[in-house]
Scaffold this motif. Structure first.
Motif, PDB file in Angstrom:
ATOM      1  N   ASN A   1       0.793  -1.243   0.000  1.00 16.42           N
ATOM      2  CA  ASN A   1       0.000   0.000   0.000  1.00 16.42           C
ATOM      3  C   ASN A   1       0.816   1.278   0.000  1.00 16.42           C
ATOM      4  OD1 ASN A   1      -2.546  -0.959  -0.282  1.00 16.42           O
ATOM      5  ND2 ASN A   1      -2.855  -1.291   1.916  1.00 16.42           N
ATOM      6  N   SER A   2       2.056   1.253  -0.529  1.00 15.34           N
ATOM      7  CA  SER A   2       2.735   2.528  -0.739  1.00 15.34           C
ATOM      8  C   SER A   2       3.439   2.464  -2.087  1.00 15.34           C
ATOM      9  CB  SER A   2       3.721   2.840   0.392  1.00 15.34           C
ATOM     10  OG  SER A   2       4.713   1.848   0.446  1.00 15.34           O
ATOM     11  N   PRO A   3       2.632   2.467  -3.190  1.00 15.47           N
ATOM     12  CA  PRO A   3       3.223   2.320  -4.523  1.00 15.47           C
ATOM     13  C   PRO A   3       4.215   3.438  -4.833  1.00 15.47           C
ATOM     14  CG  PRO A   3       0.916   2.988  -4.668  1.00 15.47           C
ATOM     15  CD  PRO A   3       1.173   2.652  -3.238  1.00 15.47           C
ATOM     16  N   LEU A   4       5.241   3.114  -5.586  1.00 13.33           N
ATOM     17  CA  LEU A   4       6.279   4.098  -5.919  1.00 13.33           C
ATOM     18  C   LEU A   4       5.741   5.086  -6.957  1.00 13.33           C
ATOM     19  CD1 LEU A   4       9.260   1.601  -6.263  1.00 13.33           C
ATOM     20  CD2 LEU A   4       8.786   3.101  -4.341  1.00 13.33           C
ATOM     21  N   PRO A   5       6.028   6.378  -6.778  1.00 10.16           N
ATOM     22  CA  PRO A   5       5.563   7.367  -7.755  1.00 10.16           C
ATOM     23  C   PRO A   5       6.443   7.320  -9.017  1.00 10.16           C
ATOM     24  CG  PRO A   5       6.893   8.438  -6.078  1.00 10.16           C
ATOM     25  CD  PRO A   5       6.801   6.991  -5.695  1.00 10.16           C
ATOM     26  N   LEU A   6       5.874   7.706 -10.166  1.00 18.55           N
ATOM     27  CA  LEU A   6       6.672   7.696 -11.408  1.00 18.55           C
ATOM     28  C   LEU A   6       7.150   9.093 -11.783  1.00 18.55           C
ATOM     29  CD1 LEU A   6       4.652   5.086 -13.511  1.00 18.55           C
ATOM     30  CD2 LEU A   6       6.731   4.749 -12.197  1.00 18.55           C
ATOM     31  N   GLY A   7       6.757  10.092 -10.993  1.00 23.20           N
ATOM     32  CA  GLY A   7       7.206  11.453 -11.288  1.00 23.20           C
ATOM     33  C   GLY A   7       6.846  12.368 -10.130  1.00 23.20           C
ATOM     34  N   GLY A   8       7.220  13.661 -10.240  1.00 26.47           N
ATOM     35  CA  GLY A   8       6.892  14.608  -9.179  1.00 26.47           C
ATOM     36  C   GLY A   8       8.127  15.055  -8.416  1.00 26.47           C
ATOM     37  N   ALA A   9       7.925  15.379  -7.133  1.00 28.81           N
ATOM     38  CA  ALA A   9       9.028  15.924  -6.329  1.00 28.81           C
ATOM     39  C   ALA A   9       9.428  14.913  -5.260  1.00 28.81           C
ATOM     40  CB  ALA A   9       8.588  17.228  -5.668  1.00 28.81           C
ATOM     41  N   VAL A  10      10.727  14.837  -4.991  1.00 24.67           N
ATOM     42  CA  VAL A  10      11.202  13.960  -3.918  1.00 24.67           C
ATOM     43  C   VAL A  10      11.904  14.821  -2.868  1.00 24.67           C
ATOM     44  CG1 VAL A  10      13.246  13.352  -5.312  1.00 24.67           C
ATOM     45  CG2 VAL A  10      12.676  11.976  -3.346  1.00 24.67           C
ATOM     46  N   PHE A  11      11.491  14.645  -1.600  1.00 23.58           N
ATOM     47  CA  PHE A  11      12.077  15.425  -0.504  1.00 23.58           C
ATOM     48  C   PHE A  11      13.205  14.615   0.123  1.00 23.58           C
ATOM     49  CE2 PHE A  11      12.174  16.230   4.125  1.00 23.58           C
ATOM     50  CZ  PHE A  11      12.563  17.564   4.109  1.00 23.58           C
ATOM     51  N   ILE A  12      14.399  15.221   0.218  1.00 22.14           N
ATOM     52  CA  ILE A  12      15.540  14.490   0.769  1.00 22.14           C
ATOM     53  C   ILE A  12      16.125  15.253   1.957  1.00 22.14           C
ATOM     54  CG2 ILE A  12      17.822  13.513   0.243  1.00 22.14           C
ATOM     55  CD1 ILE A  12      17.051  13.474  -2.689  1.00 22.14           C
ATOM     56  N   SER A  13      16.179  14.584   3.111  1.00 18.70           N
ATOM     57  CA  SER A  13      16.829  15.170   4.279  1.00 18.70           C
ATOM     58  C   SER A  13      17.476  14.024   5.037  1.00 18.70           C
ATOM     59  CB  SER A  13      15.790  15.877   5.142  1.00 18.70           C
ATOM     60  OG  SER A  13      16.379  16.222   6.381  1.00 18.70           O
ATOM     61  N   VAL A  14      18.816  13.968   5.021  1.00 18.19           N
ATOM     62  CA  VAL A  14      19.494  12.811   5.626  1.00 18.19           C
ATOM     63  C   VAL A  14      20.517  13.271   6.659  1.00 18.19           C
ATOM     64  CG1 VAL A  14      19.192  11.355   3.586  1.00 18.19           C
ATOM     65  CG2 VAL A  14      21.265  12.723   3.798  1.00 18.19           C
ATOM     66  N   ASN A  15      20.914  12.339   7.525  1.00 27.98           N
ATOM     67  CA  ASN A  15      21.895  12.686   8.555  1.00 27.98           C
ATOM     68  C   ASN A  15      23.298  12.803   7.954  1.00 27.98           C
ATOM     69  OD1 ASN A  15      23.110  10.075   8.389  1.00 27.98           O
ATOM     70  ND2 ASN A  15      21.535   9.257   9.736  1.00 27.98           N
ATOM     71  N   ASP A  16      24.226  13.328   8.736  1.00 21.85           N
ATOM     72  CA  ASP A  16      25.572  13.617   8.201  1.00 21.85           C
ATOM     73  C   ASP A  16      26.281  12.371   7.690  1.00 21.85           C
ATOM     74  OD1 ASP A  16      25.071  16.192   8.780  1.00 21.85           O
ATOM     75  OD2 ASP A  16      26.175  16.246  10.688  1.00 21.85           O
ATOM     76  N   ARG A  17      26.056  11.232   8.374  1.00 21.14           N
ATOM     77  CA  ARG A  17      26.731  10.001   7.942  1.00 21.14           C
ATOM     78  C   ARG A  17      26.299   9.579   6.542  1.00 21.14           C
ATOM     79  NH1 ARG A  17      25.554   7.016  12.493  1.00 21.14           N
ATOM     80  NH2 ARG A  17      24.274   5.682  11.196  1.00 21.14           N
ATOM     81  N   ASP A  18      25.026   9.865   6.214  1.00 14.16           N
ATOM     82  CA  ASP A  18      24.485   9.411   4.928  1.00 14.16           C
ATOM     83  C   ASP A  18      24.686  10.415   3.794  1.00 14.16           C
ATOM     84  OD1 ASP A  18      23.586   7.029   5.985  1.00 14.16           O
ATOM     85  OD2 ASP A  18      21.627   7.831   6.544  1.00 14.16           O
TER      86      ASP A  18
END
Length: 504
Positions: free
Chosen positions: A369-386
């Motif tokens: 129940n969380s199908p992957l989107p094929l377009g649009g915007a992706v929000f990225i916020s990761v920790n320093d290690r990543d």
């Protein structure tokens, strides 16, 4: 559900062999308690007294303890001491696998590495062990199922808090402290063996049912982790080492029936995390993936049939990919953070099958129940290690036609790599921030990895809002990579649907 599946298959298999089967289970919400599954059903609590009473009254020939999870395993020794014939792997072997000292001695004998570890019966001992091992460490009580009260600890303060509030340590029930292998790949192996039926262990047959490589790094409970069968990133050499170690331990423990082993692979070294000489949660998944009913075969082995007689002697290595994804009830618990940890939280699992790994992963996400989107915007916020690792993933999303949205720290790293990023405020800096974009459905995918052990409150808000708005969210870089791979495969070739039977 998984143990229920094993019990049902065992009852069916033993009926085929001409046995009368009795089921003891006090949970009415199961298939094993259906009136037509076994010959007799007892709604009794799983205590020594109750099981003994039934065994003696019904004049049973044997009892199976390895299909019902941890509770029956804990009863096995006591039952045997009271004259019960425990068929399958002996309670003594189960004890060797469960008792840390006996287990470490067995691994030393077989020359199999395990992460450095220690036992602690109080707070001072725990601090001493972790000082010797170095943080992070994984702490957990002994003899538990579902990873209860298991935690990755990064400092003395956290460890003291854990020892004071999370567990009651005692000499009988020590706390296990393991060196935590960061960024290691975890692998689950389910195998079936008939060693106990042979006087010479070398004559026995041991068959690996399946090797499942976790998509998330080590530290996520195997009931929660997404997994791939067969392994997709391990070298041939590592796979052979895993095979050798599994066979060696199954012979040493004289396994009769099923055995599950959890490995961690780091820098091409294979470490054993734990061995369970019983049916594991992954048995139903592996059985469906390879097209052989492992639990049924194991029950027949326990009743005295060898694997040669049953015609199952060769490992099956599928020519397609099977991806297991877990289903979580987070949308029912408002405000609950969705981070995965060593404690199990999932309430179900689904499977994606395809000849292409990306599409198999995409199918598993659709089923969860969380199908992957094929377009649009992706929000990225990761920790320093990543941050160094996320650049490549972000570039893949940009090439797939997604626009990138990020907060200041991650945005700086992505811009330095030459990527175009729309900056948004952190929650405390003003608006529009990530929450506003999520609520307005302006973001189609969220990649957010936690900073440190205690996540910041704005991270929790972002993750929980993603769940309420039905936005797919990845909390590890490895699952973000898998998502990018899945989206690329879907865009390139779309997907077909086939029945499980067509794959076998």
């Amino acid at each position: 559900i998984e143990f229920d599946y094993c019990c049902v298959h065992a009852a069916f298999a033993l009926k085929e062999e001409g046995f009368e089967t009795l089921m003891v289970n006090s949970n009415p919400e199961t298939v094993s308690t259906d009136y037509d599954t076994s010959d007799k059903l007892f709604f009794e609590p799983l205590t020594l007294e109750d099981v003994l009473h039934i065994y003696e009254r019904e004049k049973c020939w044997g009892a199976i303890a390895q299909f019902g999870g941890q509770t029956p395993l804990n009863l096995a020794l006591g039952l045997q001491q009271n004259g019960v014939n425990i068929i399958g792997t002996s309670p003594q072997s189960i004890e060797v696998a469960e008792d840390r000292k006996l287990f470490a001695a067995m691994l030393r004998k077989l020359d199999i590495p395990q992460p450095n570890n220690g036992l602690a019966t109080n707070e001072a001992e725990a601090l001493e062990v972790s000082k010797r091992l170095g943080y992070p460490v994984l702490v957990r009580p002994s003899f538990v199922l579902g990873g209860r009260a298991m935690q990755i600890v990064y400092s003395d303060n956290e460890l003291q808090h854990y020892m004071r509030f999370a567990v009651e340590a005692s000499p009988e029930r020590p706390v296990l402290v393991d060196q935590f292998l960061e960024d290691a790949t975890e692998v689950d192996v389910d195998c079936i063996a008939d060693v106990g039926l042979h006087a010479d262990p070398a004559a026995a047959t041991i068959v690996i049912g399946g090797m499942l490589e976790h998509i998330e790094f080590a530290g996520v409970h195997s009931g929660d982790a997404a997994m791939v069968l067969p392994p997709h990133t391990l070298s041939k050499q590592v796979i052979q080492t895993i095979r050798d170690y599994t066979h060696a331990m199954a012979r040493e423990l004289k396994v009769t029936g099923l055995m599950n082993v959890q490995y961690a692979v780091k820098d091409e070294i294979v470490y054993v995390l734990e061995v369970n000489p019983r049916a594991s949660r992954t048995v139903p998944f592996v059985s469906k993936a390879i097209g052989r009913p492992l639990a049924k075969l194991a029950a027949k082995v326990m009743a005295g049939k060898t694997l040669k007689e049953l015609g199952f002697t060769e490992e099956i290595w599928p020519a397609y990919w099977a991806v297991k994804e877990s289903v979580f009830p987070f949308n029912k618990f408002h405000g609950q953070d969705i981070l995965l940890s060593p404690e199990m939280r999932s309430t179900g699992e689904v499977m994606g099958l395809d000849e292409n790994l990306g599409i198999a992963y995409a199918k598993s996400q659709m089923a969860a129940n969380s199908p992957l989107p094929l377009g649009g915007a992706v929000f990225i916020s990761v920790n320093d290690r990543d941050k160094p690792k996320i650049v490549e993933v972000a570039r893949q999303f940009a090439e797939l036609g997604f626009s990138l949205v990020s907060t200041s720290g991650t945005a700086t790293v992505l811009e330095a790599a030459g990527l175009k990023v729309q900056r948004v405020f952190k929650l405390s800096e003003g608006r529009p921030n990530a929450l506003d974009l999520l609520k307005n459905r302006e973001m189609q995918l969220v990649i957010n990895t936690p900073s440190g052990a205690a996540p910041r409150s704005d991270e929790v808000k972002i993750r929980t809002t993603a769940v309420y708005t039905g936005t797919p969210i990845m909390t590890t870089v490895s699952s973000a990579k898998a998502a990018a791979q899945g989206i690329a495969a879907l865009k390139e070739r779309g997907y077909q649907v086939k029945t499980v039977q067509e794959y076998h």
